[in-house]
Write a protein that holds these residues in place. Structure first.
Motif, mmCIF file in Angstrom:
data_model
loop_
_atom_site.group_PDB
_atom_site.id
_atom_site.type_symbol
_atom_site.label_atom_id
_atom_site.label_comp_id
_atom_site.label_asym_id
_atom_site.label_seq_id
_atom_site.Cartn_x
_atom_site.Cartn_y
_atom_site.Cartn_z
ATOM 1 N N PHE A 229 0.832 -1.214 0.000
ATOM 2 C CA PHE A 229 0.000 0.000 0.000
ATOM 3 C C PHE A 229 0.863 1.258 0.000
ATOM 4 C CE2 PHE A 229 -2.325 3.325 2.324
ATOM 5 C CZ PHE A 229 -3.459 3.424 1.520
ATOM 6 N N ALA A 230 1.979 1.202 0.702
ATOM 7 C CA ALA A 230 2.861 2.372 0.773
ATOM 8 C C ALA A 230 3.397 2.756 -0.599
ATOM 9 C CB ALA A 230 4.018 2.090 1.733
ATOM 10 N N GLN A 231 3.418 1.821 -1.552
ATOM 11 C CA GLN A 231 3.904 2.118 -2.897
ATOM 12 C C GLN A 231 2.769 2.114 -3.925
ATOM 13 O OE1 GLN A 231 7.552 0.250 -4.156
ATOM 14 N NE2 GLN A 231 8.137 -0.266 -2.053
ATOM 15 N N GLY A 232 1.516 2.187 -3.452
ATOM 16 C CA GLY A 232 0.372 2.241 -4.362
ATOM 17 C C GLY A 232 0.079 0.918 -5.047
ATOM 18 N N ARG A 276 4.905 -18.553 -7.090
ATOM 19 C CA ARG A 276 4.234 -19.307 -6.031
ATOM 20 C C ARG A 276 4.781 -20.728 -5.934
ATOM 21 N NH1 ARG A 276 -0.716 -19.206 -7.848
ATOM 22 N NH2 ARG A 276 -0.615 -21.250 -8.835
ATOM 23 N N GLU A 277 4.884 -21.413 -7.083
ATOM 24 C CA GLU A 277 5.265 -22.820 -7.068
ATOM 25 C C GLU A 277 6.737 -23.023 -6.737
ATOM 26 O OE1 GLU A 277 3.112 -25.329 -7.315
ATOM 27 O OE2 GLU A 277 1.575 -23.778 -7.383
ATOM 28 N N HIS A 278 7.613 -22.180 -7.300
ATOM 29 C CA HIS A 278 9.047 -22.409 -7.134
ATOM 30 C C HIS A 278 9.644 -21.679 -5.935
ATOM 31 C CE1 HIS A 278 9.210 -23.429 -11.684
ATOM 32 N NE2 HIS A 278 9.095 -24.516 -10.964
ATOM 33 N N GLN A 279 9.137 -20.483 -5.634
ATOM 34 C CA GLN A 279 9.782 -19.649 -4.619
ATOM 35 C C GLN A 279 8.915 -19.364 -3.396
ATOM 36 O OE1 GLN A 279 12.630 -20.168 -6.794
ATOM 37 N NE2 GLN A 279 13.133 -18.703 -5.220
ATOM 38 N N LYS A 280 7.648 -19.690 -3.452
ATOM 39 C CA LYS A 280 6.707 -19.362 -2.363
ATOM 40 C C LYS A 280 6.638 -17.848 -2.155
ATOM 41 C CE LYS A 280 6.441 -23.760 -1.951
ATOM 42 N NZ LYS A 280 5.364 -24.468 -2.688
ATOM 43 N N PHE A 281 6.630 -17.109 -3.288
ATOM 44 C CA PHE A 281 6.519 -15.652 -3.244
ATOM 45 C C PHE A 281 5.060 -15.246 -3.480
ATOM 46 C CE2 PHE A 281 11.101 -14.807 -4.984
ATOM 47 C CZ PHE A 281 11.618 -15.303 -3.804
ATOM 48 N N PHE A 282 4.669 -14.141 -2.845
ATOM 49 C CA PHE A 282 3.379 -13.520 -3.149
ATOM 50 C C PHE A 282 3.574 -12.525 -4.289
ATOM 51 C CE2 PHE A 282 3.114 -14.821 1.247
ATOM 52 C CZ PHE A 282 1.837 -15.354 1.359
ATOM 53 N N SER A 283 2.576 -12.408 -5.135
ATOM 54 C CA SER A 283 2.638 -11.448 -6.244
ATOM 55 C C SER A 283 2.075 -10.113 -5.795
ATOM 56 C CB SER A 283 1.843 -11.975 -7.443
ATOM 57 O OG SER A 283 2.375 -13.188 -7.903
ATOM 58 N N VAL A 284 2.679 -9.051 -6.275
ATOM 59 C CA VAL A 284 2.230 -7.689 -5.947
ATOM 60 C C VAL A 284 1.842 -7.000 -7.246
ATOM 61 C CG1 VAL A 284 2.836 -5.504 -4.870
ATOM 62 C CG2 VAL A 284 3.774 -7.641 -3.954
ATOM 63 N N ARG A 285 0.572 -6.588 -7.317
ATOM 64 C CA ARG A 285 -0.003 -6.049 -8.548
ATOM 65 C C ARG A 285 -0.115 -4.533 -8.475
ATOM 66 N NH1 ARG A 285 -4.985 -7.895 -8.034
ATOM 67 N NH2 ARG A 285 -4.763 -9.831 -9.232
ATOM 68 N N ASN A 286 0.075 -3.909 -9.639
ATOM 69 C CA ASN A 286 -0.211 -2.482 -9.789
ATOM 70 C C ASN A 286 -1.662 -2.367 -10.242
ATOM 71 O OD1 ASN A 286 -0.521 0.180 -10.653
ATOM 72 N ND2 ASN A 286 1.608 0.334 -11.339
ATOM 73 N N PRO A 287 -2.556 -1.844 -9.405
ATOM 74 C CA PRO A 287 -3.976 -1.808 -9.774
ATOM 75 C C PRO A 287 -4.265 -0.917 -10.979
ATOM 76 C CG PRO A 287 -3.583 -0.568 -7.746
ATOM 77 C CD PRO A 287 -2.313 -1.261 -8.073
ATOM 78 N N LYS A 288 -3.364 0.010 -11.299
ATOM 79 C CA LYS A 288 -3.586 0.902 -12.439
ATOM 80 C C LYS A 288 -3.304 0.194 -13.758
ATOM 81 C CE LYS A 288 -2.452 5.084 -9.795
ATOM 82 N NZ LYS A 288 -1.516 6.237 -9.664
ATOM 83 N N THR A 289 -2.289 -0.656 -13.761
ATOM 84 C CA THR A 289 -1.916 -1.341 -15.008
ATOM 85 C C THR A 289 -2.288 -2.819 -15.004
ATOM 86 O OG1 THR A 289 0.280 -1.900 -14.157
ATOM 87 C CG2 THR A 289 0.038 0.225 -15.272
ATOM 88 N N ASP A 290 -2.662 -3.327 -13.830
ATOM 89 C CA ASP A 290 -2.985 -4.741 -13.638
ATOM 90 C C ASP A 290 -1.782 -5.638 -13.904
ATOM 91 O OD1 ASP A 290 -5.074 -6.339 -12.655
ATOM 92 O OD2 ASP A 290 -5.426 -7.191 -14.640
ATOM 93 N N ARG A 291 -0.575 -5.093 -13.833
ATOM 94 C CA ARG A 291 0.638 -5.877 -14.039
ATOM 95 C C ARG A 291 1.191 -6.340 -12.692
ATOM 96 N NH1 ARG A 291 5.115 -3.211 -17.780
ATOM 97 N NH2 ARG A 291 5.332 -1.969 -15.883
#
Length: 737
Positions: A229-232, A276-291
């Motif tokens: 959230f701190a980075q939008g 998720r499968e290889h690194q157990k990382f969460f994805s962080v999305r930019n809501p403006k670009t959906d990337r």
């Protein structure tokens, strides 16, 4: 009343096993203690990567003394019988009491079992629990015989009350119980002693261990969302991953890293799946670009550089993983979808059902036939069916099988295919379960139905059906998928026609392309023209003058039964589906007995109307009246050896109640017939409801089995008319009650 604290400290427990293990520890210990007479007020179980913990409050200090009275043999019984009773009761002959009973004097034994200290019982139950713990996988280590999921290092087991804490003595293969434990592997202090659960939890926290998995998960999610959230940005929710990561760390430290610009062109789902499968990382999305622009990783320790070294290492590994994904993606984009589909000729679907390419051919044919029924373009349906499985031969799906269908959509879009075709590639697998969304796009519905019907008919044709709890090919799920696609899209189709056609296609596919296969194709064309399996077989058999090849004879003799059996399977799945919607099995059976029961939408409309009708007073009372009429009629037909199905004549009616019933039946039939033609079952049921009072009045005032044979015959024919008119709507004889 003392409290109990147990900790089983080991090497890292796999995250997927922790929740179940904590529940098993609680169940085995509490059940064992209660069985030994040791009750308690409350209990809680916890798990971290290196420990299972059980806290029990309000435990009895010792089990109660038990006094039991046991009846024995009669006085004067053989010595062997008396001696056996003495051994079982654990008493001597002089301890027996003699009491007078109705049949004489009988021996009684009074058995007293003194209570046992809690520590003694706990030690027994805990040793049994540890030695017989139900791990999915376990191991031995060292020279001992003990098995645990990973090497067990220590056992903490104490009873505590106002006077202090005492260790419950226990020794399992050289591992002695104590009152001490360890904190975090890297940030913890030396071993420390504890005196209670509160003391234990507080000292663990100081030693950088969060005991509760829920608390660790909440901490991870709060820190992750706050940093994003701190980075939008926003974290893509993944509850399963959150639970798994919470089981990988005892002291979660949330770190957010960057994804290199080189990989921004990859589909978001590819990035998510790889991380998720290889690194157990969460994805962080930019809501403006959906990337997907960043990732969240969770470390198990704090570092002087605030995680910079950890992040750098993770980003290096992630770069390599995403480079592989990018390589697969770019390679796949160079391959035309037609070439991908052609590769399916080398992919076996089932050794008795041929290749995926052969299956695709059948699905295309069936999708073409279904398309008009769902308002889809046959051309688009065939195009979508032809490539819907093409991504199975792609490098991306080979690496990430869970992306099948989704990657098909991306590849179809990249090939500039119609959006309806691309969507069908992704969604034709749906619905995958009872709560999964049902696709509604016509082309997708056509392909999804064709796919599932082909799967079911294929396995039915080789007699691979679900048995009991075993369903290795998920055929129950496929049948439920067909049911939901039909009902939730209000599709009107005769299921038996398409089942018959697909069973024939499987038979044609099993042939060798000779004369007999051509004859089977003729049957298929007859079904397409007329939708009647029996007529198709007769047409071909007549043309052969009785000299038919074996596979044509097989179709004639076996496929009708196979088709009927599969339709029955659909009906069984429908009962399960409708039961959850409040429609009872007898209501469904009553509707299944009616014509057109392979039209699932029509069947359910009839069942819903009948279910609503039977909940009314008129419906319930009419049911009893119709059953009474049917029972009388059946009994008299059996006795007389004739069928009373000829039209009753009102001129033989003797009383008003009889005449009123004639008129009511005439009026009801005039309403029911057009209502059924219009498939307005509610109107037909309402017309049936008007018969309730005339039928009740008839049975109150009229004697059916009168001495006048002409009047009796007329009245029995009148009852037959009641049965006939009501049975035209639904078979009420199958309704319970």
């Amino acid at each position: 009343m003392p409290d109990l604290l147990i900790e089983l400290f080991s090497e890292e427990i796999p995250a997927r096993m922790q929740q179940r293990a904590a529940a098993d520890l609680k169940r085995l210990m509490t059940d064992g203690m209660v069985a030994a007479g040791l009750t308690y007020a409350s209990a809680g179980a916890f798990a971290t990567p290196r420990r299972l913990t059980l806290s029990v409050d309000g435990l009895l200090a010792q089990s109660p003394t038990i006094r039991e009275e046991r009846k024995g043999p009669r006085v004067g019984a053989p010595d062997k019988a008396i001696e056996g009773f003495l051994r079982g009761a654990g008493v001597s002959r002089d301890q027996l009491e003699v009491r007078d009973e109705k049949k004489g004097q009988v021996y009684f034994a009074l058995i007293e079992k003194p209570g046992r200290p809690a520590a003694e019982i706990i030690a027994e139950v805990l040793e049994k629990t540890i030695r017989n713990f139900p791990w999915p996988k376990s191991m031995r280590w060292g020279a001992g015989s003990l098995k645990w999921v990973r090497p067990l290092h220590s056992i903490l087991c104490i009873l505590s009350d106002e006077a202090g804490a005492q260790v419950v003595p226990l020794d399992i293969d050289g591992i002695k119980s104590g009152d001490s434990t360890e904190g975090h592997r890297f940030m913890g202090m030396e071993r420390f002693s504890v005196t209670s659960f509160d003391d234990y939890a507080a000292k663990l926290s100081k030693a950088h261990v969060i005991l509760s998995a829920e608390e660790r998960a909440d901490h991870i999610w709060a820190d992750a969302t706050n940093q994003a959230f701190a980075q939008g940005l926003e974290v893509v929710e993944d509850r399963a991953l959150l639970a798994e990561v919470a089981g990988l760390v005892e002291w979660p430290v949330v770190l957010m890293g960057d994804i290199a610009e080189d990989f921004m062109g990859l589909p978001a789902e590819v990035l998510q799946t790889s991380m998720r499968e290889h690194q157990k990382f969460f994805s962080v999305r930019n809501p403006k670009t959906d990337r997907i622009e960043k990732f969240i990783t969770v470390a198990n320790r704090e570092t002087p550089d605030h995680g910079k070294t950890i992040l750098a290492g993770n980003q290096k590994v992630l770069f390599a993983r995403l480079s592989d994904a990018k390589f697969f993606w770019e390679n796949d984009l160079r391959v035309p979808m037609s070439d991908m589909a052609a590769k399916l000729e080398n992919v076996t679907f089932h050794n008795k059902l041929g290749t995926q390419a052969e299956r695709i051919t059948r699905i295309k044919d069936l999708a073409r036939e279904i398309a008009p029924m769902v308002d889809a373009s046959p051309k688009l349906a065939v195009q979508a069916a032809g490539i819907c499985k093409a991504d199975l031969s792609s490098e991306m799906v080979y690496e990430f099988p869970e992306l099948q269908g989704l990657m098909g959509r991306y590849y179809a879009q990249a090939a500039d295919m119609p959006q309806e075709v691309a969507n069908a590639c992704e969604q034709h697998y749906a619905p995958l379960g009872p709560s999964d969304d049902v696709p509604s796009a016509p082309v997708t519905v056509a392909v999804a139905l064709a796919d599932k019907i082909d799967t079911l008919t294929g396995f039915w044709s080789i007699d691979e059906k679900p048995t009991g709890s075993k369903d290795p090919f998920a055929l129950r799920r496929a049948a439920l998928g067909v049911i939901r696609l039909v009902l939730e899209n209000d599709v009107r189709l005769r299921l038996d026609r398409f089942v018959d056609a697909q069973l024939l296609r499987h038979e044609i596919g099993a042939g060798d392309g000779s004369l007999s296969s051509a004859l089977l194709q003729s049957m298929l064309e007859e079904i397409a023209d007329h939708g009647v399996f029996g007529a198709a077989v007769r047409t071909v058999m007549d043309a052969l003058d009785g000299d038919a090849p074996n596979d044509v004879l097989k179709v004639r003799d076996q496929l009708p039964d196979t088709s009927a059996d599969l339709l029955s399977f659909f009906h069984d799945r429908l009962k399960v589906y409708l039961k959850d919607r409040g429609i009872t099995h007898d209501v469904i059976d009553a509707c299944l007995a009616m014509p057109g029961n392979d039209d699932l939408t029509l069947l359910v409309k009839r069942a819903e109307a009948l279910s609503a009708f039977l909940k009314t007073d008129d419906g319930e009372n009419l049911l009893q009246g119709v059953k009474r009429a049917s029972n009388i009629l059946s009994a008299e037909e059996k006795k007389d050896g004739v069928e009373y199905s000829f039209g009753a004549d009102i001129k033989f009616a003797e009383v008003d109640e009889e005449r009123n019933l004639f008129e009511a039946l005439k009026t009801a039939e005039a309403t029911i017939t057009p209502a059924l033609e219009a498939e307005d079952f509610a109107a037909a049921m309402s017309a049936m409801a008007t018969l309730r009072k005339p039928i009740d009045a008839f049975f109150d005032k009229v004697q059916v089995n009168t001495d006048n044979t002409t009047v009796r015959r007329n009245r029995l024919n009148l009852l037959s008319q009641i049965r006939k008119i009501c049975s035209s709507v639904v078979d009420l004889s199958l309704i319970e009650g």
